[in-house]
Design a protein around this motif. Sequence first.
Motif, short mmCIF file in Angstrom:
data_model
loop_
_atom_site.label_atom_id
_atom_site.label_comp_id
_atom_site.label_asym_id
_atom_site.label_seq_id
_atom_site.Cartn_x
_atom_site.Cartn_y
_atom_site.Cartn_z
N GLU A 1 93.66 7.85 17.22
CA GLU A 1 94.62 8.08 18.30
C GLU A 1 93.93 7.84 19.64
OE1 GLU A 1 98.35 10.80 18.32
OE2 GLU A 1 96.60 12.07 18.77
N ARG A 2 94.63 7.17 20.51
CA ARG A 2 94.12 6.82 21.83
C ARG A 2 94.73 7.74 22.88
NH1 ARG A 2 96.98 3.28 25.29
NH2 ARG A 2 95.78 2.30 26.98
N VAL A 3 93.90 8.25 23.79
CA VAL A 3 94.38 9.12 24.86
C VAL A 3 93.82 8.60 26.18
CG1 VAL A 3 94.55 11.47 25.76
CG2 VAL A 3 94.35 11.09 23.28
N VAL A 4 94.70 8.26 27.12
CA VAL A 4 94.27 7.79 28.44
C VAL A 4 95.05 8.51 29.53
CG1 VAL A 4 93.54 5.52 27.62
CG2 VAL A 4 95.89 5.84 28.43
N THR B 1 87.18 16.95 27.94
CA THR B 1 87.79 17.97 27.08
C THR B 1 88.94 18.66 27.78
OG1 THR B 1 85.70 18.35 25.91
CG2 THR B 1 87.34 20.10 25.80
N ARG B 2 88.76 19.06 29.03
CA ARG B 2 89.81 19.75 29.78
C ARG B 2 91.04 18.87 29.97
NH1 ARG B 2 88.27 20.39 34.91
NH2 ARG B 2 89.99 21.84 35.32
N MET B 3 90.82 17.61 30.32
CA MET B 3 91.94 16.69 30.53
C MET B 3 92.68 16.43 29.23
SD MET B 3 90.05 13.97 33.07
CE MET B 3 89.20 14.56 34.54
N LYS C 1 83.83 3.93 25.89
CA LYS C 1 83.55 5.25 25.37
C LYS C 1 84.32 6.30 26.18
CE LYS C 1 80.46 4.26 22.20
NZ LYS C 1 80.70 4.55 20.75
N ALA C 2 84.64 7.42 25.55
CA ALA C 2 85.30 8.51 26.26
C ALA C 2 84.46 8.91 27.47
CB ALA C 2 85.48 9.70 25.33
N GLY C 3 85.12 9.09 28.61
CA GLY C 3 84.43 9.40 29.85
C GLY C 3 84.29 8.21 30.77
N SER C 4 84.55 7.01 30.25
CA SER C 4 84.53 5.81 31.09
C SER C 4 85.87 5.65 31.80
CB SER C 4 84.24 4.58 30.24
OG SER C 4 82.97 4.66 29.63
N ALA D 1 91.39 6.47 32.81
CA ALA D 1 90.33 7.23 32.18
C ALA D 1 90.49 7.21 30.67
CB ALA D 1 90.35 8.67 32.67
N TYR D 2 89.41 6.87 29.97
CA TYR D 2 89.40 6.90 28.50
C TYR D 2 88.97 8.30 28.07
CZ TYR D 2 89.75 1.86 28.84
OH TYR D 2 90.18 0.58 29.14
N LEU D 3 89.87 9.02 27.42
CA LEU D 3 89.57 10.36 26.93
C LEU D 3 89.22 10.36 25.45
CD1 LEU D 3 92.27 12.41 28.88
CD2 LEU D 3 89.98 11.68 29.60
#
Length: 291
Positions: free
Chosen positions: A240-243, A52-54, A217-220, A172-174
């Motif tokens: 939407e993808r965020v890395v 969440t912070r990132m 998954k997010a966090g991986s 990092a997958y966010l």
Amino acid sequence: MDSRRSQDTSSPGRKAERVAGENIRLTPAQRLHFDVYGYVLLENVLTTDEVTRMKQALYRLKAEPDLDAHRVYVNKQAEHMFHVGHVVEYDPALLDYASHPRLIPLVKEIVGGAIRLEETEAIINRRDPLLDPSTYEHRRTLPTGFHTGTRYGWGTYMANHHFHCLFVKTLAYLTDVGPDDGGTAVIPGSHRLGWNERDIIDAALTDERLIHQVEAKAGSVLLFAESLVHSTTAVRSDRERVVLISGYTPPMMREWPGNEISPAFVATLPEEIRPLISGSESWHWRHEANA
């Protein structure tokens, strides 16, 4: 290994090893996966709060009217793509990722010794509205630009029967990334090939079985060698993808242009991570015999 300190961090091995709460290493299964394929997916590395912070930091960054004022450079900025570099100085959450205590030991293991931060990047992207659906109608994956950052033979070496690379990244997958969400595509095993890079790419594009598109998954976190041929892929879904990406090298190697750390920022860092972020250890490289 102290079983009370085990952590579930990877699909092909599950538990990252801790010795006396300190010695974090890839499991044998994870190391074998990396040596054979050139990458390994580490699951559940980041907490929900860290993700969440990132993610919040990156969306604030995307909304900044003057990226230059924050020493952030733009690789691509379009309606569907926000790709920027040198983000480590922007927000503490992004610094925390670049120096993450559950990842740095694993990068050191692959490099084979002490490391420095080489670059930081972030990508927020979604489906390109100009992309013709017929382009990928009969394709399982649609890479947007296969490449490497170093090559087998002059950026890699073998030691203790393990593969090592002098340029390693963590991605990092966010957000959750499924089959249509633009996951990173890799050509498994290409990290150890002396072939001409273009020949590897052309061969793989004729047979999609040679390409693996990562789902996570997010966090991986995806840990991979930069001698591995890899690419972002086109997003086909409405998501939407965020890395967030960090690159590392031995300390005597230079940072990617534009990723020079400002002295003022270095002065604010805790002493224990200054060498990692600034590369101040320079040629005093320590190769770890058990890597």
